[in-house]
Design an enzyme around this catalytic site. Structure first.
Site, PDB file in Angstrom:
ATOM      1  N   ASP A 287      43.302  -9.154  22.610  1.00  8.19           N
ATOM      2  CA  ASP A 287      42.706  -7.849  22.648  1.00  8.19           C
ATOM      3  C   ASP A 287      43.587  -6.779  22.937  1.00  8.19           C
ATOM      4  OD1 ASP A 287      40.079  -8.542  22.227  1.00  8.19           O
ATOM      5  OD2 ASP A 287      39.565  -9.153  24.384  1.00  8.19           O
TER       6      ASP A 287
ATOM      7  N   ARG B 120      43.052 -10.079  30.282  1.00  6.95           N
ATOM      8  CA  ARG B 120      43.673  -8.856  29.742  1.00  6.95           C
ATOM      9  C   ARG B 120      44.649  -8.203  30.726  1.00  6.95           C
ATOM     10  NH1 ARG B 120      40.442  -4.646  26.199  1.00  6.95           N
ATOM     11  NH2 ARG B 120      42.368  -4.360  25.586  1.00  6.95           N
TER      12      ARG B 120
ATOM     13  N   ARG C 216      33.350  -2.097  33.530  1.00  2.00           N
ATOM     14  CA  ARG C 216      34.779  -2.152  33.555  1.00  2.00           C
ATOM     15  C   ARG C 216      35.548  -1.529  34.729  1.00  2.00           C
ATOM     16  NH1 ARG C 216      36.652  -5.224  28.848  1.00  2.00           N
ATOM     17  NH2 ARG C 216      34.754  -6.423  28.426  1.00  2.00           N
TER      18      ARG C 216
ATOM     19  N   HIS D 167      32.118  -0.235  27.767  1.00  2.00           N
ATOM     20  CA  HIS D 167      33.070   1.009  28.068  1.00  2.00           C
ATOM     21  C   HIS D 167      32.331   2.259  27.333  1.00  2.00           C
ATOM     22  CE1 HIS D 167      36.634  -1.960  27.210  1.00  2.00           C
ATOM     23  NE2 HIS D 167      36.827  -1.514  28.600  1.00  2.00           N
TER      24      HIS D 167
ATOM     25  N   CYS E 183      38.285   2.044  19.838  1.00  2.00           N
ATOM     26  CA  CYS E 183      39.168   1.031  20.734  1.00  2.00           C
ATOM     27  C   CYS E 183      40.549   0.836  20.152  1.00  2.00           C
ATOM     28  CB  CYS E 183      38.368  -0.350  20.620  1.00  2.00           C
ATOM     29  SG  CYS E 183      36.800  -0.468  21.298  1.00  2.00           S
TER      30      CYS E 183
HETATM   31  N1  ARG Z   1      37.553  -7.530  23.719  1.00  2.00           N
HETATM   32  C1  ARG Z   1      37.687  -6.404  24.172  1.00  2.00           C
HETATM   33  C2  ARG Z   1      37.365  -6.191  25.737  1.00  2.00           C
HETATM   34  O1  ARG Z   1      36.257  -6.815  26.067  1.00  2.00           O
HETATM   35  C3  ARG Z   1      37.146  -5.159  23.600  1.00  2.00           C
HETATM   36  C4  ARG Z   1      37.701  -3.782  24.027  1.00  2.00           C
HETATM   37  C5  ARG Z   1      36.982  -2.650  23.340  1.00  2.00           C
HETATM   38  N2  ARG Z   1      37.768  -1.534  23.573  1.00  2.00           N
HETATM   39  C6  ARG Z   1      37.146  -0.275  23.930  1.00  2.00           C
HETATM   40  N3  ARG Z   1      37.932   0.951  24.159  1.00  2.00           N
HETATM   41  N4  ARG Z   1      36.043  -0.084  24.054  1.00  2.00           N
HETATM   42  O2  ARG Z   1      37.942  -5.735  26.705  1.00  2.00           O
END
Ligand code: ARG
Length: 294
Positions: free
Chosen positions: A90, A115, A160, A189, A287
């Protein structure tokens, strides 16, 4: 009902008048950080878009990502690159690598362990470029959840970034931080449900998906941005709001057709890019893009 219609129509007339008197919208120069998706795949599930059982094609991801890179170059942006790290699929989602403003980088601290190592990787890139890096106490996913409009930082929480990170932001940057609570797991997000069209701010300077926010946050958005573009479900379903704008050019998912039309009607130039492969990871244009305000 009649009354409401009149108000809405008046607003449309106002936009047209605005565009006519102001002439063309002006682009401000942008510097962004990106990360080539050399190791992109979906092997864990941390958002509803990700399905590890479905195949992904890293070659396609790379080609599609390259069109985004080329679009930014064509628009005259300065594009910086961070080296991708094997085992961090990612990492292509550079927006989550931190938040950079006033030459200060507020480091990311990821919610999911998968991550986690990206945080220090981005932080050392910032430090190597002479930015002052502030280690985060609270969990936060950088520009994925923090978006600057005018002198205010709008900050997402719910999935998040912890709300406590919003207080850290306010302290570090000495700016107003407005908390927005996300309620739909598909829009996890802030940058999946809220797009900055003109970072100078103003009542029409953003686009958002109303149902992605709780009632209180929606009320804040309605008050601050009474003339915002409201996204359709179809546009949101292709992460259309995950867009990047320089105040004139707005780079968006090519399948977000209604959004493109709405933008053009307001005097913006929409540039569609197909990132369908990265969408399998729940990512899109924004993203892949971290703005460097240094
Ligand atoms: N697979 C990543 C996650 O779930 C995607 C992140 C997308 N990033 C964003 N800025 N919306 O963290």
């Amino acid at each position: 009902m009649m009354c409401l219609m009149t108000v809405v129509e008046d607003r449309e007339t106002l936009f047209q008048a605005d565009i006519a008197t102001l002439g063309e919208r002006t682009a401000s120069p942008k510097t962004v950080l990106m990360c080539r998706p050399e190791h992109f795949t979906v092997r864990y599930r941390i958002n509803p878009w990700m399905e590890p059982a479905n195949p992904t094609d890293t070659g396609v991801a790379l080609r599609q990502w390259q069109t985004l890179y080329d679009t930014y170059e064509r628009l005259g942006y300065r594009v910086e690159l961070i080296a991708p790290i094997a085992g961090l699929p990612d990492m292509v989602d550079a927006a989550n690598g931190g938040f950079v403003l006033d030459g200060i980088a507020y480091a990311a601290r990821f919610h999911y362990a998968e991550r986690g190592p990206e945080g220090p990787a981005y932080a050392s890139w910032f430090a190597d470029r002479g930015l002052r890096v502030v280690e985060a106490v609270s969990v936060n996913e950088g520009e994925g959840d923090f978006l600057k409009v005018g002198e205010t930082i709008f900050a997402g929480t719910g999935f998040r970034s912890d709300a406590a990170s919003h207080a850290e932001l306010a302290r570090i940057y000495d700016r107003e931080v407005v908390t927005l609570r996300l309620v739909d797991p598909s829009f996890y997000h802030l940058d999946t449900a809220f797009a900055v069209l003109d970072d100078a701010g103003g009542p029409a300077s953003v686009a958002y998906l109303p149902r992605a926010f709780d009632d209180a946050s929606r009320a804040v958005l309605e008050r601050r941005f009474p003339d915002a573009v409201l996204a359709t479900d179809a546009d949101a379903a292709v992460l259309g709001l995950n867009a990047f704008s320089d105040g004139r050019n707005v780079v968006i998912a090519s399948r977000a057709r209604t959004f493109a039309r709405d933008l053009e009607a307001r005097g913006y130039v929409a540039h569609g890019v197909d990132l369908s492969e990265l969408l399998l990871g729940g990512g899109g244009v924004k993203c892949c893009t971290l703005e460097l305000r240094w």
